[in-house]
Scaffold this motif. Structure first.
Motif, PDB file in Angstrom:
ATOM      1  N   UNK A  16     -10.237   2.955  67.159  1.00 49.13           N
ATOM      2  CA  UNK A  16     -10.670   3.436  65.854  1.00 49.13           C
ATOM      3  C   UNK A  16      -9.540   3.240  64.859  1.00 49.13           C
ATOM      4  N   UNK A  17      -9.885   2.843  63.645  1.00 45.75           N
ATOM      5  CA  UNK A  17      -8.870   2.606  62.605  1.00 45.75           C
ATOM      6  C   UNK A  17      -8.203   3.888  62.131  1.00 45.75           C
ATOM      7  N   UNK A  18      -8.951   4.994  62.096  1.00 43.75           N
ATOM      8  CA  UNK A  18      -8.442   6.229  61.494  1.00 43.75           C
ATOM      9  C   UNK A  18      -8.126   7.331  62.503  1.00 43.75           C
ATOM     10  N   UNK A  23     -11.781   2.712  73.166  1.00 44.54           N
ATOM     11  CA  UNK A  23     -12.917   2.736  74.058  1.00 44.54           C
ATOM     12  C   UNK A  23     -13.412   1.351  74.408  1.00 44.54           C
ATOM     13  N   UNK A  24     -14.400   1.324  75.295  1.00 40.56           N
ATOM     14  CA  UNK A  24     -15.034   0.091  75.740  1.00 40.56           C
ATOM     15  C   UNK A  24     -16.451   0.059  75.184  1.00 40.56           C
ATOM     16  N   UNK A  25     -16.824  -1.041  74.543  1.00 43.95           N
ATOM     17  CA  UNK A  25     -18.168  -1.198  73.992  1.00 43.95           C
ATOM     18  C   UNK A  25     -19.160  -1.332  75.144  1.00 43.95           C
ATOM     19  N   UNK A  26     -20.188  -0.447  75.152  1.00 39.48           N
ATOM     20  CA  UNK A  26     -21.221  -0.574  76.173  1.00 39.48           C
ATOM     21  C   UNK A  26     -22.608  -0.778  75.589  1.00 39.48           C
ATOM     22  N   UNK A  27     -22.741  -0.690  74.265  1.00 38.38           N
ATOM     23  CA  UNK A  27     -24.014  -0.967  73.596  1.00 38.38           C
ATOM     24  C   UNK A  27     -23.733  -1.166  72.119  1.00 38.38           C
ATOM     25  N   UNK A  28     -24.630  -1.915  71.457  1.00 38.82           N
ATOM     26  CA  UNK A  28     -24.472  -2.180  70.032  1.00 38.82           C
ATOM     27  C   UNK A  28     -25.824  -2.024  69.359  1.00 38.82           C
ATOM     28  N   UNK A  77     -10.090  -4.562  67.158  1.00 34.42           N
ATOM     29  CA  UNK A  77      -9.899  -4.972  68.546  1.00 34.42           C
ATOM     30  C   UNK A  77      -8.581  -4.407  69.056  1.00 34.42           C
ATOM     31  N   UNK A  78      -8.566  -4.024  70.319  1.00 38.85           N
ATOM     32  CA  UNK A  78      -7.357  -3.510  70.956  1.00 38.85           C
ATOM     33  C   UNK A  78      -6.776  -4.617  71.832  1.00 38.85           C
TER      34      UNK A  78
END
Length: 108
Positions: A16-18, A23-28, A77-78
């Motif tokens: 998160x920017x702020x 985390x890991x993306x699991x759905x969009x 992105x991390x």
């Protein structure tokens, strides 16, 4: 018909920017798809546009693990190369490799 392209993909590690979590993306969702109550709970001066992708994340911070719902404008992105330790990751993904988590595919 709304056409959007998600910047981040399933299994990608983001932060998160702020706020101090990753985390890991699991759905969009191609655009906002949560409750109005949830949306209204965000301070008005910080509310993201609903017309952008929103990501479901298996998230972690220094205190806990949880599921987060975050707009694309609030993610980056991390590239730390560090895995995310959320306990639900093995249910959806294979082992962390090359900076991301591969999806599990089960054939029936």
């Amino acid at each position: 018909m709304l056409r959007t392209r998600a910047k981040y993909h399933l299994g990608q590690v983001v932060r998160h920017k702020k706020h101090p979590f990753r985390g890991v993306v699991f759905d969009v969702d191609p655009e906002f798809n949560n409750s109005e109550e949830w949306y209204e709970s965000i301070p008005e001066d910080s509310r993201p546009s609903k017309e952008q992708p929103f990501y479901h994340l298996l998230a972690e911070n220094d205190q806990s693990y949880y599921v987060a719902y975050v707009s694309e404008q609030n993610l980056v992105a991390d590239y730390s190369g560090e895995p995310v330790d959320h306990p639900d990751i093995p249910d959806l993904f294979g082992p962390f490799e090359d900076g991301h988590y591969p999806l599990h595919f089960q054939l029936n």
